[in-house]
Structures are given as structure tokens and as C-alpha cells.
Write a protein that holds these residues in place. Sequence first.
Motif, PDB file in Angstrom:
ATOM      1  N   LEU A  82       6.721  15.181  17.407  1.00  0.00           N
ATOM      2  CA  LEU A  82       6.307  14.442  16.214  1.00  0.00           C
ATOM      3  C   LEU A  82       7.508  13.958  15.414  1.00  0.00           C
ATOM      4  O   LEU A  82       7.561  12.801  14.988  1.00  0.00           O
ATOM      5  N   MET A  83       8.473  14.853  15.202  1.00  0.00           N
ATOM      6  CA  MET A  83       9.615  14.476  14.372  1.00  0.00           C
ATOM      7  C   MET A  83      10.489  13.432  15.069  1.00  0.00           C
ATOM      8  O   MET A  83      11.048  12.556  14.406  1.00  0.00           O
ATOM      9  N   LEU A  84      10.581  13.484  16.390  1.00  0.00           N
ATOM     10  CA  LEU A  84      11.436  12.553  17.117  1.00  0.00           C
ATOM     11  C   LEU A  84      10.918  11.119  17.029  1.00  0.00           C
ATOM     12  O   LEU A  84      11.678  10.187  16.738  1.00  0.00           O
ATOM     13  N   PHE A  85       9.614  10.941  17.241  1.00  0.00           N
ATOM     14  CA  PHE A  85       9.061   9.587  17.296  1.00  0.00           C
ATOM     15  C   PHE A  85       8.562   9.093  15.933  1.00  0.00           C
ATOM     16  O   PHE A  85       8.730   7.915  15.600  1.00  0.00           O
ATOM     17  N   LEU A  86       7.967   9.978  15.144  1.00  0.00           N
ATOM     18  CA  LEU A  86       7.488   9.544  13.833  1.00  0.00           C
ATOM     19  C   LEU A  86       8.643   9.302  12.878  1.00  0.00           C
ATOM     20  O   LEU A  86       8.553   8.450  11.988  1.00  0.00           O
ATOM     21  N   GLY A  87       9.741  10.043  13.065  1.00  0.00           N
ATOM     22  CA  GLY A  87      10.914   9.791  12.234  1.00  0.00           C
ATOM     23  C   GLY A  87      11.464   8.395  12.462  1.00  0.00           C
ATOM     24  O   GLY A  87      11.799   7.675  11.504  1.00  0.00           O
ATOM     25  N   ALA A  88      11.546   7.977  13.721  1.00  0.00           N
ATOM     26  CA  ALA A  88      12.009   6.625  14.033  1.00  0.00           C
ATOM     27  C   ALA A  88      11.057   5.580  13.465  1.00  0.00           C
ATOM     28  O   ALA A  88      11.487   4.576  12.877  1.00  0.00           O
ATOM     29  N   ALA A 104      13.293  18.832   2.659  1.00  0.00           N
ATOM     30  CA  ALA A 104      12.819  19.233   1.330  1.00  0.00           C
ATOM     31  C   ALA A 104      13.402  18.338   0.246  1.00  0.00           C
ATOM     32  O   ALA A 104      12.702  17.946  -0.697  1.00  0.00           O
ATOM     33  N   LEU A 105      14.676  17.984   0.374  1.00  0.00           N
ATOM     34  CA  LEU A 105      15.301  17.118  -0.623  1.00  0.00           C
ATOM     35  C   LEU A 105      14.759  15.694  -0.542  1.00  0.00           C
ATOM     36  O   LEU A 105      14.627  15.012  -1.566  1.00  0.00           O
ATOM     37  N   ALA A 106      14.421  15.243   0.673  1.00  0.00           N
ATOM     38  CA  ALA A 106      13.803  13.926   0.812  1.00  0.00           C
ATOM     39  C   ALA A 106      12.430  13.906   0.153  1.00  0.00           C
ATOM     40  O   ALA A 106      12.071  12.942  -0.534  1.00  0.00           O
ATOM     41  N   PHE A 107      11.654  14.958   0.357  1.00  0.00           N
ATOM     42  CA  PHE A 107      10.320  15.050  -0.243  1.00  0.00           C
ATOM     43  C   PHE A 107      10.430  15.108  -1.768  1.00  0.00           C
ATOM     44  O   PHE A 107       9.685  14.425  -2.482  1.00  0.00           O
ATOM     45  N   ARG A 108      11.361  15.904  -2.280  1.00  0.00           N
ATOM     46  CA  ARG A 108      11.544  16.023  -3.730  1.00  0.00           C
ATOM     47  C   ARG A 108      11.941  14.693  -4.345  1.00  0.00           C
ATOM     48  O   ARG A 108      11.433  14.309  -5.405  1.00  0.00           O
ATOM     49  N   ALA A 109      12.848  13.976  -3.684  1.00  0.00           N
ATOM     50  CA  ALA A 109      13.282  12.682  -4.212  1.00  0.00           C
ATOM     51  C   ALA A 109      12.129  11.685  -4.256  1.00  0.00           C
ATOM     52  O   ALA A 109      11.992  10.923  -5.216  1.00  0.00           O
ATOM     53  N   ALA A 110      11.268  11.694  -3.222  1.00  0.00           N
ATOM     54  CA  ALA A 110      10.123  10.786  -3.214  1.00  0.00           C
ATOM     55  C   ALA A 110       9.135  11.128  -4.319  1.00  0.00           C
ATOM     56  O   ALA A 110       8.594  10.233  -4.981  1.00  0.00           O
ATOM     57  N   ARG A 111       8.900  12.428  -4.510  1.00  0.00           N
ATOM     58  CA  ARG A 111       7.979  12.851  -5.571  1.00  0.00           C
ATOM     59  C   ARG A 111       8.478  12.424  -6.954  1.00  0.00           C
ATOM     60  O   ARG A 111       7.690  12.125  -7.841  1.00  0.00           O
ATOM     61  N   VAL A 141       9.603   1.513   9.221  1.00  0.00           N
ATOM     62  CA  VAL A 141       8.657   1.046   8.196  1.00  0.00           C
ATOM     63  C   VAL A 141       9.356   0.937   6.843  1.00  0.00           C
ATOM     64  O   VAL A 141       9.188  -0.036   6.108  1.00  0.00           O
ATOM     65  N   GLY A 142      10.163   1.945   6.504  1.00  0.00           N
ATOM     66  CA  GLY A 142      10.860   1.928   5.225  1.00  0.00           C
ATOM     67  C   GLY A 142      11.885   0.819   5.126  1.00  0.00           C
ATOM     68  O   GLY A 142      12.077   0.236   4.050  1.00  0.00           O
ATOM     69  N   ALA A 143      12.546   0.488   6.235  1.00  0.00           N
ATOM     70  CA  ALA A 143      13.584  -0.538   6.211  1.00  0.00           C
ATOM     71  C   ALA A 143      13.011  -1.945   6.271  1.00  0.00           C
ATOM     72  O   ALA A 143      13.495  -2.854   5.598  1.00  0.00           O
ATOM     73  N   SER A 144      11.969  -2.131   7.082  1.00  0.00           N
ATOM     74  CA  SER A 144      11.422  -3.474   7.291  1.00  0.00           C
ATOM     75  C   SER A 144      10.272  -3.810   6.346  1.00  0.00           C
ATOM     76  O   SER A 144       9.925  -4.973   6.186  1.00  0.00           O
ATOM     77  N   PHE A 149       3.916  -2.666   7.825  1.00  0.00           N
ATOM     78  CA  PHE A 149       2.973  -1.549   7.889  1.00  0.00           C
ATOM     79  C   PHE A 149       3.274  -0.498   6.807  1.00  0.00           C
ATOM     80  O   PHE A 149       3.098   0.697   7.023  1.00  0.00           O
ATOM     81  N   PHE A 150       3.736  -0.976   5.646  1.00  0.00           N
ATOM     82  CA  PHE A 150       4.198  -0.041   4.624  1.00  0.00           C
ATOM     83  C   PHE A 150       3.071   0.840   4.077  1.00  0.00           C
ATOM     84  O   PHE A 150       3.321   1.916   3.548  1.00  0.00           O
ATOM     85  N   ARG A 151       1.831   0.411   4.222  1.00  0.00           N
ATOM     86  CA  ARG A 151       0.718   1.224   3.715  1.00  0.00           C
ATOM     87  C   ARG A 151       0.592   2.523   4.480  1.00  0.00           C
ATOM     88  O   ARG A 151      -0.087   3.458   4.016  1.00  0.00           O
ATOM     89  N   TRP A 152       1.214   2.618   5.666  1.00  0.00           N
ATOM     90  CA  TRP A 152       1.174   3.851   6.457  1.00  0.00           C
ATOM     91  C   TRP A 152       2.416   4.710   6.260  1.00  0.00           C
ATOM     92  O   TRP A 152       2.535   5.769   6.884  1.00  0.00           O
ATOM     93  N   HIS A 153       3.306   4.274   5.401  1.00  0.00           N
ATOM     94  CA  HIS A 153       4.590   4.971   5.251  1.00  0.00           C
ATOM     95  C   HIS A 153       4.411   6.423   4.804  1.00  0.00           C
ATOM     96  O   HIS A 153       5.042   7.336   5.364  1.00  0.00           O
ATOM     97  N   ARG A 154       3.557   6.633   3.824  1.00  0.00           N
ATOM     98  CA  ARG A 154       3.380   7.992   3.306  1.00  0.00           C
ATOM     99  C   ARG A 154       2.722   8.905   4.338  1.00  0.00           C
ATOM    100  O   ARG A 154       3.144  10.048   4.535  1.00  0.00           O
ATOM    101  N   GLN A 155       1.681   8.399   5.013  1.00  0.00           N
ATOM    102  CA  GLN A 155       0.990   9.222   6.002  1.00  0.00           C
ATOM    103  C   GLN A 155       1.904   9.606   7.165  1.00  0.00           C
ATOM    104  O   GLN A 155       1.913  10.751   7.618  1.00  0.00           O
ATOM    105  N   ILE A 156       2.674   8.622   7.652  1.00  0.00           N
ATOM    106  CA  ILE A 156       3.614   8.920   8.733  1.00  0.00           C
ATOM    107  C   ILE A 156       4.664   9.914   8.265  1.00  0.00           C
ATOM    108  O   ILE A 156       5.053  10.832   8.997  1.00  0.00           O
ATOM    109  N   GLY A 157       5.096   9.743   7.025  1.00  0.00           N
ATOM    110  CA  GLY A 157       6.091  10.658   6.476  1.00  0.00           C
ATOM    111  C   GLY A 157       5.591  12.088   6.397  1.00  0.00           C
ATOM    112  O   GLY A 157       6.319  13.036   6.729  1.00  0.00           O
TER     113      GLY A 157
END
Length: 221
Positions: free
Chosen positions: A64-70, A144-151, A75-78, A81-89
Motif C-alpha cells: 500500500l505504501m509503495l504504490f499509494l505513496g507514488a 506523523a509530522l506530515a499528518f500533523r502539518a496537514a491537520r 495527485v498533490g503535484a499535478s 484527481f485531487f478530490r481523492w487526495h485525502r482518501q489515498i493519503g
Amino acid sequence: MDRVMPGVRRRSAVSMSGILLVLAVATGVLAWFLIAAPVITFAAAKNHAAHFGFVYAHMIGGTLMLFLGAANLYVGASRRFFRWHRQIGYLYLGGGTLAASSAIYLALAPVHAETPGFAIDLLAVSDVSWSLAMLGSAWLAAAALAFRAARNKRFDQHRQWMIRSYVLTWSFVLCRLLATQPAMASLGDGSAAVWLSWIVPIFLCEIALQWKAGARVAPRA
């Protein structure tokens, strides 16, 4: 129609982010067949008989982390499909937490000892096991720091910590691939190979992320 953040122009699919996504998926598939396929097909079960459940959980989370991370970095850069960014994250963070936590446990518990056990004795942990546990801990900290920054809506910092976490994701793959190379035996018990597999990539990643921060400031008119 895909939703795009207000004020942000959607980029073309044929872009640097798209090319990087294709490269990440292609190399990820190759690495998956080399590392994960023996686990998902139970071919490696006899080598991990007493703790195969933890190995299987690690494989699922790592996939999951290998493919969903890519996918999520794309999604974040381009902004496609940004509406799926949070769910994929969330799936990426969940899978990565499973993979990193199981890796830490498998590294610290004496599951490969002559007399396998599941109770962790920190005084009996080998150097290579500590190096693997630190890699897993580094990924958990970055996530954890990525999640905190997004929150906290610090999306610039969120982006950087997600990039660091994905670099560490590939470090899991790299250390497994290095462990299969006979040349790594010259580095001792293998702990040096594990340290190098994530210290060097994260060091180079940090230089890339902070390069613009040290650029010359244009004089004010």
C-alpha cells in the motif's frame, strides 16, 4: 470532472510529475515481484513459519505504501484527481503504519533466533535489528509530522514530510535488495547496509528540499 483547488491551474498529464509517477510504478512493480511475491504466494512461509502472519502484514502494508505513496505525490503535484487526495493519503498512512510497526516488531523480537520468541528483550537486540527498527521509527515520525502539518493546514510542510516519508518507503525496498547482494557481506553483519539505505537517501532528499531556502534573495527595488 475532477475538482481542482480554487486558484490552482491544473497541469498537463504529460509532465515531470507524470513521468516520475510512471517510473515509480514501474520500478515499484519490479521491486514488488522480487520482494513481496514470495510472501503473497506463501512461497516464503516455511522460512518464517512461526511469525508468517507478521511478515504477511508487513507485505500488505508495504504494498500500500509503495504504490499509494507514488499516486498521492502525483495527485498533490499535478492537482489531477485531487478530490481523492485525502482518501489515498489516509490509506497510505494506514498501510505504512502497519508495515513500519510490523517491521519494528520483527526486528526487535527474536523471531529468527535458534529458539524463536515473541517477547522483546532490548538488551539482546543485534546491531542490524536496531538499524531496521530505526528505519521503521523514522518512517513513522515522518508520517506523523506530515499528518500533523496537514491537520494544521501547513501544506508546504505537509508536502515536504510526505516526500521524506516516501523516500523512507523506498529505503525499506533498498535495504532488502542490498541484503541479497554478496558484496554487502564486507560491511559486517548487515547493519551498515541498512543504515546506508536510508541515511544517504534522506540526506540527499533534504538537500533537494532545502536547496531553494538557501538561494540568494533578490534585492528589493
